[in-house]
Every structure is written in C-alpha cells, then in structure tokens.
Write a protein that holds these residues in place. Structure first.
Motif, short mmCIF file in Angstrom:
data_model
loop_
_atom_site.label_atom_id
_atom_site.label_comp_id
_atom_site.label_asym_id
_atom_site.label_seq_id
_atom_site.Cartn_x
_atom_site.Cartn_y
_atom_site.Cartn_z
N ARG A 54 0.75 -1.37 -0.22
CA ARG A 54 0.26 -0.16 0.19
C ARG A 54 0.82 1.35 -0.01
NH1 ARG A 54 -3.37 -3.24 3.24
NH2 ARG A 54 -2.22 -2.36 5.38
N PHE A 55 2.22 0.91 0.60
CA PHE A 55 3.06 2.85 0.59
C PHE A 55 3.34 2.75 -0.74
CE2 PHE A 55 2.66 2.35 5.74
CZ PHE A 55 2.48 3.50 4.89
N SER A 56 3.93 1.21 -1.83
CA SER A 56 4.99 1.39 -2.53
C SER A 56 4.52 2.07 -3.78
CB SER A 56 4.54 -0.42 -2.54
OG SER A 56 5.68 -0.48 -3.74
N LEU A 57 6.00 3.09 -4.35
CA LEU A 57 5.66 3.73 -5.46
C LEU A 57 6.15 2.32 -6.70
CD1 LEU A 57 7.62 6.58 -3.09
CD2 LEU A 57 5.41 6.32 -3.67
N THR A 58 6.63 1.43 -5.98
CA THR A 58 7.31 0.31 -7.30
C THR A 58 6.82 -0.11 -7.32
OG1 THR A 58 9.07 0.65 -5.48
CG2 THR A 58 9.33 -0.66 -7.53
N ILE A 59 5.95 -0.99 -6.72
CA ILE A 59 5.29 -1.41 -8.05
C ILE A 59 4.32 -1.17 -8.43
CG2 ILE A 59 3.12 -3.98 -7.54
CD1 ILE A 59 6.11 -4.32 -5.87
N GLY A 60 4.07 -1.52 -9.99
CA GLY A 60 3.47 -0.97 -11.06
C GLY A 60 3.87 0.32 -11.88
N ALA A 61 5.29 0.47 -11.27
CA ALA A 61 5.99 1.03 -12.45
C ALA A 61 6.80 0.11 -13.12
CB ALA A 61 7.00 2.66 -11.25
N ARG A 62 7.42 1.08 -14.35
CA ARG A 62 8.19 0.72 -15.02
C ARG A 62 10.11 1.30 -14.62
NH1 ARG A 62 6.45 -2.00 -18.88
NH2 ARG A 62 9.40 -2.92 -19.23
N VAL A 63 10.36 -0.19 -13.91
CA VAL A 63 12.17 0.52 -13.48
C VAL A 63 13.13 -0.26 -14.19
CG1 VAL A 63 10.56 0.34 -11.10
CG2 VAL A 63 11.86 -1.36 -11.81
N VAL A 64 14.42 0.30 -13.54
CA VAL A 64 15.66 0.05 -13.73
C VAL A 64 16.02 -0.22 -13.39
CG1 VAL A 64 17.75 0.37 -14.86
CG2 VAL A 64 15.95 0.83 -16.30
N VAL A 65 17.06 -1.61 -12.77
CA VAL A 65 17.52 -1.87 -11.38
C VAL A 65 18.54 -2.20 -11.44
CG1 VAL A 65 17.18 -3.71 -8.66
CG2 VAL A 65 15.10 -3.06 -10.52
N THR A 66 19.59 -2.25 -10.59
CA THR A 66 20.91 -1.47 -11.19
C THR A 66 21.96 -2.70 -9.82
OG1 THR A 66 21.04 0.67 -12.16
CG2 THR A 66 23.19 0.04 -11.76
N GLY A 67 22.26 -3.73 -10.19
CA GLY A 67 23.01 -4.47 -9.48
C GLY A 67 24.04 -4.57 -9.67
N LEU A 68 24.69 -5.49 -8.33
CA LEU A 68 26.36 -5.13 -8.23
C LEU A 68 27.21 -5.63 -10.10
CD1 LEU A 68 27.27 -6.65 -4.78
CD2 LEU A 68 27.79 -4.31 -5.77
N LYS A 69 25.94 -6.68 -9.82
CA LYS A 69 26.95 -7.71 -11.51
C LYS A 69 26.06 -6.68 -12.51
CE LYS A 69 28.37 -11.85 -8.94
NZ LYS A 69 27.32 -12.28 -8.11
N GLN A 70 24.83 -6.99 -13.17
CA GLN A 70 24.30 -6.29 -13.41
C GLN A 70 22.70 -5.18 -13.65
OE1 GLN A 70 21.68 -9.69 -15.75
NE2 GLN A 70 21.54 -10.24 -13.29
N THR A 71 22.19 -4.82 -15.17
CA THR A 71 21.47 -3.93 -15.24
C THR A 71 19.93 -4.68 -15.16
OG1 THR A 71 23.02 -2.94 -14.95
CG2 THR A 71 20.43 -1.77 -15.90
N MET A 72 18.94 -4.38 -14.23
CA MET A 72 17.37 -5.42 -15.28
C MET A 72 16.55 -4.26 -15.42
SD MET A 72 17.65 -8.67 -13.10
CE MET A 72 18.40 -8.29 -11.96
N GLU A 73 15.63 -4.42 -16.41
CA GLU A 73 14.56 -3.37 -16.56
C GLU A 73 13.19 -4.14 -16.97
OE1 GLU A 73 16.01 -1.40 -19.88
OE2 GLU A 73 14.01 0.04 -20.05
N GLY A 74 12.44 -3.67 -16.27
CA GLY A 74 11.23 -4.62 -16.51
C GLY A 74 9.73 -3.46 -15.75
N LEU A 75 8.79 -3.57 -15.83
CA LEU A 75 7.73 -3.56 -15.18
C LEU A 75 7.70 -4.43 -13.67
CD1 LEU A 75 4.95 -1.83 -15.22
CD2 LEU A 75 4.03 -4.04 -15.57
N ALA A 76 7.92 -3.64 -12.28
CA ALA A 76 7.70 -4.61 -11.86
C ALA A 76 6.47 -4.75 -10.43
CB ALA A 76 8.70 -2.66 -9.87
N VAL A 77 6.24 -5.98 -10.84
CA VAL A 77 4.90 -6.93 -10.35
C VAL A 77 4.74 -6.65 -9.02
CG1 VAL A 77 4.52 -7.19 -12.87
CG2 VAL A 77 6.11 -9.07 -11.42
N ASP A 78 5.92 -6.97 -8.18
CA ASP A 78 5.21 -7.40 -7.28
C ASP A 78 6.82 -7.58 -6.06
OD1 ASP A 78 3.73 -7.73 -5.12
OD2 ASP A 78 3.56 -10.35 -5.80
N ILE A 79 5.97 -8.19 -4.75
CA ILE A 79 7.79 -8.39 -4.57
C ILE A 79 6.87 -10.04 -3.67
CG2 ILE A 79 9.06 -6.15 -3.45
CD1 ILE A 79 8.17 -6.29 -0.69
#
Ligand code: BT5
Length: 313
Positions: free
Chosen positions: A255-280
């Motif tokens: 309910r507080f989340s700004l991430t779920i439902g948004a298109r995001v880019v996630v920068t990790g230590l090894k790789q970068t991923m892009e997509g629609l954040a659907v849930d945790i």
C-alpha cells in the motif's frame, strides 16, 4: 518548586539538587532559579537525550536502553561493536550528528547535527539469514507509518530501502548482520530520517534528490515524538514478523509502495535489469516482468522509477 521541596521529594540534599540543576542547565534545559523561591523549567532542549525519548515511549523492549552520542562516526558502527559484545536486543544507538554516516555499498549518508534522527536498533532474530531482507521491508513500513503519524507528509516506499516524498528521499535504511550458515548472530537496523533539515543544510548535489519533513510539511517535527512512534511501530511489526505474520506486513508495504506497477531499471552489482515491477515476494525480493513476459527475481540493487516523460529518476 523550591529546592527544599525537591530535596524532600527525592530524599537527597539541597546541594545535590543544586548540582543537578546546574548540569541540566549545561545540557540545555532552561531553568529559572530564584533565591528563596525555587526553580522553574522554562524550556526543554531539542535533544534526543534518552530520558526525553523514553518519557512517552510505549514499547516494552525497543529503546528501553539507549546509547546516546552528541557526535559519532556512524551509529551502525557503534551498534555493531556493542552487538558483538553481547548487548541485548532492543538497544538503540542514537546520535545528534554522524561524521561518517553510511549508506549502502560504502556510500555516504549526510547527517547534520540536531536536525535529523540517526539511529540504529540492535536485533537478535531467530530467523534464517536468507530471511534478513524481511527486516528491511518491516523497517520501511515502520518508518512510513511513523512519518505519517507525526507529520502531515504522506510518504511512499521505494524498494528496497528508501522512503520518499514526491520522488525525493526522506529516509533511508541500512540493515547489516552477522550470521552463520543458518543462524543470525545479530542484525542491526540503521535508520536515517531527515526530520528538521533545512534546505540550506543539504549539500548542493543532494538538493534535487533529498528532502525533509520540515521542508515538505512546513513545520518542525518533535524528533523525540518521532523516535517514540518509530520504535513503537518497529516493536509491533517485529513481533508480527517473528510470529509468522509477514504477509500482513507485505500487504501494508504494497500500500505504501511506489515501485509496484512502475517501469523500473534496477542496477545491481553485476547486472542491470529493466522491466515492470509486478510485486515483491514472501522473502522481500522484487519481481520484475520483462518485455517477453518473463519474471525476474531481484534480491538487491538500486531502483530507478520511470517518470511520465520516460526518463528514470
Ligand atoms: C541508505 O543508503 O539510504 C541508507 C541510509 C542509512 C542511514 C542510517 S543513519 C543511522 C545509521 N548509521 C549509519 O551510518 N547509517 C544508518 P543508500 O540507499 O545507499 O543511499 C545513499 C545515498 O543517498 C547517497 O549516495 C546520497 O546520494 C543520498 N543521501 C545521502 N545522505 C542523504 C540524506 N541525508 N537524505 C537523503 N539522501 C541522502
């Protein structure tokens, strides 16, 4: 109240009372003392002294013991040492100022004197180290709740550890732990909240990405009350987490989340991923869906949320 009354009430000498009054004055308490009449408390300093925080604290464990510093390198560093020495769960380390405040991955956390809340809570959860991300999720909900309770600001959570208002960071969480293969020795939750930080106090490079409750709500927030609310919520949610009630915490997180439902880019230590954040998921990992509809699980990284114009912020 006259010195005599106080000394009768507490059963100590009037000289002792006088010494204590002097030391309170040195700590910033404004006390008017008039000969033969007595002492009057005019104002309490804006400090997070343990007594100020504990007066009005509703918890049974969290914050019942507070280690207070005017200035320290990092409350997480102190908490780690104390935890390694065996200090009990629920102990809180608080500082008015950090000279070496830490973010994740060695980043710096700006922590000016007396304007924010920089604290670390020591935990000894009997959980698997794999479940540790749940602590960050639970802490983010506690921070969001506490902000909503003591200010007029409605915060949002950006996975995994940011509390934002209109895209700017109000608070951050740094969870660290010491663990064996299947047990957690201790975990520490470092929480930094920009409570009464004025616009000028932020360094230039943070002005567009950081904000405070004072800036957004327009008025100063009582920091001791915020700490009381935060510790109350943390204790409640932690009990819920250990009692097998993580689902309800996740539901509130969503309910507080700004991430779920948004298109995001996630920068990790090894790789970068892009997509629609659907849930945790039930471990606190972020689930992305890429353009082919494939689900990806992300356990750590920095999220950029795509804004209306298509850029990432
Ligand atoms: C975090 O890291 O957000 C974790 C912050 C945890 C701070 C607390 S304070 C008490 C305890 N003791 C410590 O030493 N730390 C904890 P991360 O997601 O890596 O974000 C760090 C980034 O946020 C920096 O690189 C800056 O860009 C930005 N930043 C630094 N100080 C900030 C501030 N006061 N407000 C908002 N953003 C800030």
């Amino acid at each position: 109240m006259s010195g005599e009354e106080i000394s009768n009430l507490l059963g100590v000498s009037r000289t002792a009372i006088w010494k204590h009054i002097q030391s309170l004055k040195e700590d910033g308490y404004e006390i008017q003392s008039v000969t033969r009449q007595g002492h009057r408390l005019l104002a309490v300093p804006d400090r997070l002294y343990p007594k100020e925080v504990q007066e009005g604290l509703t918890t049974t464990s969290f914050g019942q013991s507070i280690v207070y510093f005017d200035r320290v390198s990092s409350t997480n560093e102190v908490a780690k040492e104390l935890a390694a020495q065996g200090i009990p769960e629920g102990t809180v380390v608080i500082a008015e100022e950090q000279t070496g405040g830490k973010g994740r991955l060695g980043r710096q956390w700006v922590s000016p004197h007396g304007q924010g809340v920089w604290l670390t809570l020591i935990l000894r959860p009997q959980i698997s180290p794999m479940d540790a991300p749940k602590l960050t999720i639970m802490a983010a909900v506690a921070v969001a709740r506490a902000i909503a309770q003591v200010s007029s600001v409605t915060p949002g959570i950006k996975w995994p550890n940011d509390i934002l208002y209109q895209g700017r960071k109000l608070a951050g969480i740094l969870t660290e732990m010491s663990a064996e293969m299947d047990t957690v020795n201790y975990a520490i939750l470092g929480i930094g909240t920009n409570v009464n930080i004025s616009e000028e106090a932020f360094p230039e490079e943070l002005k567009n990405q950081a904000t405070s409750l004072l800036k957004e709500g327009g008025t100063k927030v009582n920091r001791a009350k915020y700490v009381q609310s935060l510790l109350g919520n943390l204790e409640e949610l932690y009990g819920q987490l250990l009692g097998g009630g993580f689902d309800a915490i996740l539901a509130e997180w969503r309910r507080f989340s700004l991430t779920i439902g948004a298109r995001v880019v996630v920068t990790g230590l090894k790789q970068t991923m892009e997509g629609l954040a659907v849930d945790i998921d039930e471990t606190g990992a972020l689930i992305l869906e890429d353009t082919t509809g494939q689900k990806l699980k992300v356990v750590a990284g920095d999220v950029s949320i795509r804004g209306a114009q298509g850029q990432y912020a």
